[in-house]
Design a protein around this motif. Structure first.
Motif, mmCIF file in Angstrom:
data_model
loop_
_atom_site.group_PDB
_atom_site.id
_atom_site.type_symbol
_atom_site.label_atom_id
_atom_site.label_comp_id
_atom_site.label_asym_id
_atom_site.label_seq_id
_atom_site.Cartn_x
_atom_site.Cartn_y
_atom_site.Cartn_z
ATOM 1 N N VAL A 1 0.858 -1.173 0.000
ATOM 2 C CA VAL A 1 0.000 0.000 0.000
ATOM 3 C C VAL A 1 0.900 1.231 0.000
ATOM 4 N N TYR A 2 0.610 2.171 -0.898
ATOM 5 C CA TYR A 2 1.367 3.418 -0.979
ATOM 6 C C TYR A 2 0.721 4.450 -0.056
ATOM 7 N N MET A 3 1.500 4.983 0.864
ATOM 8 C CA MET A 3 0.991 5.963 1.818
ATOM 9 C C MET A 3 1.207 7.356 1.235
ATOM 10 N N VAL A 4 0.259 7.822 0.454
ATOM 11 C CA VAL A 4 0.418 9.106 -0.225
ATOM 12 C C VAL A 4 0.056 10.284 0.684
ATOM 13 N N ASP A 5 -0.743 10.018 1.749
ATOM 14 C CA ASP A 5 -1.025 11.039 2.769
ATOM 15 C C ASP A 5 -1.494 12.360 2.180
ATOM 16 N N GLU A 6 -2.488 12.277 1.329
ATOM 17 C CA GLU A 6 -3.118 13.466 0.754
ATOM 18 C C GLU A 6 -2.235 14.244 -0.211
ATOM 19 N N LYS A 7 -1.048 13.722 -0.539
ATOM 20 C CA LYS A 7 -0.258 14.358 -1.598
ATOM 21 C C LYS A 7 -0.990 14.160 -2.924
ATOM 22 N N PRO A 8 -0.753 15.042 -3.915
ATOM 23 C CA PRO A 8 -1.541 14.967 -5.155
ATOM 24 C C PRO A 8 -1.418 13.620 -5.862
ATOM 25 N N VAL A 9 -2.559 13.085 -6.204
ATOM 26 C CA VAL A 9 -2.653 11.914 -7.070
ATOM 27 C C VAL A 9 -3.235 12.413 -8.384
ATOM 28 N N SER A 10 -2.489 12.253 -9.466
ATOM 29 C CA SER A 10 -2.906 12.818 -10.753
ATOM 30 C C SER A 10 -3.474 11.739 -11.653
ATOM 31 N N LEU A 11 -4.668 11.988 -12.157
ATOM 32 C CA LEU A 11 -5.320 11.095 -13.116
ATOM 33 C C LEU A 11 -5.305 11.762 -14.483
ATOM 34 N N TYR A 12 -4.641 11.118 -15.446
ATOM 35 C CA TYR A 12 -4.563 11.626 -16.815
ATOM 36 C C TYR A 12 -5.388 10.726 -17.725
ATOM 37 N N ILE A 13 -6.206 11.337 -18.579
ATOM 38 C CA ILE A 13 -7.063 10.598 -19.508
ATOM 39 C C ILE A 13 -6.887 11.195 -20.892
ATOM 40 N N SER A 14 -6.733 10.355 -21.893
ATOM 41 C CA SER A 14 -6.640 10.868 -23.266
ATOM 42 C C SER A 14 -7.517 10.034 -24.191
ATOM 43 N N SER A 15 -8.012 10.690 -25.246
ATOM 44 C CA SER A 15 -8.883 10.030 -26.214
ATOM 45 C C SER A 15 -8.961 10.890 -27.469
ATOM 46 N N PRO A 16 -9.094 10.279 -28.642
ATOM 47 C CA PRO A 16 -9.370 11.064 -29.847
ATOM 48 C C PRO A 16 -10.843 11.446 -29.961
ATOM 49 N N ASP A 17 -11.693 10.880 -29.098
ATOM 50 C CA ASP A 17 -13.135 11.129 -29.108
ATOM 51 C C ASP A 17 -13.425 12.364 -28.255
ATOM 52 N N HIS A 18 -13.514 13.541 -28.903
ATOM 53 C CA HIS A 18 -13.683 14.781 -28.166
ATOM 54 C C HIS A 18 -15.020 14.844 -27.438
ATOM 55 N N GLU A 19 -16.061 14.275 -28.012
ATOM 56 C CA GLU A 19 -17.363 14.258 -27.338
ATOM 57 C C GLU A 19 -17.267 13.498 -26.021
ATOM 58 N N PHE A 20 -16.598 12.367 -26.045
ATOM 59 C CA PHE A 20 -16.377 11.574 -24.832
ATOM 60 C C PHE A 20 -15.660 12.408 -23.776
ATOM 61 N N LEU A 21 -14.593 13.114 -24.176
ATOM 62 C CA LEU A 21 -13.808 13.895 -23.224
ATOM 63 C C LEU A 21 -14.617 15.049 -22.638
ATOM 64 N N ILE A 22 -15.437 15.707 -23.452
ATOM 65 C CA ILE A 22 -16.250 16.814 -22.956
ATOM 66 C C ILE A 22 -17.244 16.323 -21.914
ATOM 67 N N HIS A 23 -17.926 15.218 -22.220
ATOM 68 C CA HIS A 23 -18.882 14.672 -21.252
ATOM 69 C C HIS A 23 -18.167 14.198 -19.985
ATOM 70 N N LEU A 24 -16.999 13.636 -20.159
ATOM 71 C CA LEU A 24 -16.236 13.171 -19.001
ATOM 72 C C LEU A 24 -15.850 14.356 -18.115
ATOM 73 N N TYR A 25 -15.392 15.421 -18.727
ATOM 74 C CA TYR A 25 -15.024 16.630 -17.983
ATOM 75 C C TYR A 25 -16.232 17.184 -17.225
ATOM 76 N N ASP A 26 -17.365 17.273 -17.899
ATOM 77 C CA ASP A 26 -18.574 17.784 -17.249
ATOM 78 C C ASP A 26 -18.980 16.887 -16.078
ATOM 79 N N GLY A 27 -18.828 15.581 -16.249
ATOM 80 C CA GLY A 27 -19.172 14.665 -15.167
ATOM 81 C C GLY A 27 -18.266 14.826 -13.963
ATOM 82 N N PHE A 28 -16.975 14.999 -14.206
ATOM 83 C CA PHE A 28 -16.040 15.184 -13.101
ATOM 84 C C PHE A 28 -16.307 16.496 -12.356
ATOM 85 N N ARG A 29 -16.788 17.507 -13.076
ATOM 86 C CA ARG A 29 -17.045 18.800 -12.439
ATOM 87 C C ARG A 29 -18.173 18.708 -11.407
#
Length: 275
Positions: free
Chosen positions: A75-103
């Motif tokens: 188990v990695y003890m990150v202790d609230e240090k930033p955990v970065s999630l990167y997502i990429s896709s050529p499907d711009h519609e998918f990315l826009i909806h994903l961004y709106d959902g995360f917001r």
């Protein structure tokens, strides 16, 4: 996007995959159903992701996966240090909806109703910051050097074994020739691109490892546990730098889509190497 969490078990990719699905479903049910149709599974989904976080502090803990399995693992003890999630896709519609959902998402339960706890403690991901980074991948050359952000995984057609090329410094029990590895890579990329665009690539893809190492990743999925009765699967891939040959337009789409198999499980995120 930046997230906060106290600790991350070594088997974390499936929970970030679940978070992506939840954000997409919250934003666009039609897009969600296109990517994750009920009772069926599309052959390909056109995105990949990677999770980056500090790995310098680790310990061994009891991880309850579900009601059937408890494992003693890293188990990695990150202790609230930033955990970065990167997502990429050529499907711009998918990315826009994903961004709106995360917001709309302030937090996401890393722990499930039945498990994914560490020493009995439930965990949750706190959403701190969401941003869109535009990668201007105007690839001009038909040969590029790429670097991996998550291991590139190739498997036999039956999915029964990983494919690892015959490279001197890599120890693996069942290597294939470099030409076989390149052909399997090219076929995988060609099928995904044709499925995405409806058009076959204009020329075959060729892959050559430059400086790579074998990466073995501990992973779990509910379907795997149900089918095998085992808590973990070991995913074997390659990390490092490669050269890829192909049509520049096809290569640009491929960089956004991810390469190899299991991209939507957090594998195969790559980008052109700096310099």
């Amino acid at each position: 996007m930046d997230l906060g969490i106290r600790a991350l078990p070594v088997i974390y990719r499936h929970r970030f995959g679940a978070m992506i699905k939840a954000a997409l479903r919250a934003s666009s049910l039609s897009t969600y159903n296109r990517y994750f149709p009920e009772g069926d599974s599309p052959q390909y989904r056109y995105y990949t992701f990677n999770v980056a976080f500090p790995k310098n502090r680790r310990t061994e803990c009891d991880i309850k996966i579900d009601d059937q399995f408890i494992i003693h693992e890293c188990v990695y003890m990150v202790d609230e240090k930033p955990v970065s999630l990167y997502i990429s896709s050529p499907d711009h519609e998918f990315l826009i909806h994903l961004y709106d959902g995360f917001r709309t998402m302030e937090r996401f339960p890393f722990s499930t109703d039945t498990g994914m706890t560490v020493n009995g403690e439930r965990l949750e991901l706190i959403v701190r910051d969401i941003s869109i980074v535009r990668r201007d991948l105007q690839i001009q050359d038909d040969v590029i050097t790429i670097q991996t952000h998550s291991p590139v995984v190739l498997e036999s057609e039956t999915g029964s074994k990983p494919l690892i090329p015959d490279i001197e410094d890599i120890d693996f029990f069942n290597k294939v020739s470099l030409s076989e590895y390149s052909e399997a890579f090219g076929n995988s990329c060609a099928h995904r691109l044709a499925s995405y665009s409806g058009v076959e690539p204009s020329r075959p893809f060729e892959l050559a490892p430059l400086k790579v190492k074998k990466s073995v990743v501990k992973h779990t999925l509910g379907s795997f546990r149900k089918e095998t009765g085992k808590p973990l699967m070991m995913i074997t891939g390659l990390s490092g730098t490669f050269t890829i040959k192909g049509d520049p337009k096809d290569l640009s789409v491929l960089m956004d889509m991810g390469v190899g198999v299991r991209t939507v499980q957090g594998f195969g995120m790559v980008e052109p190497a700096a310099g």
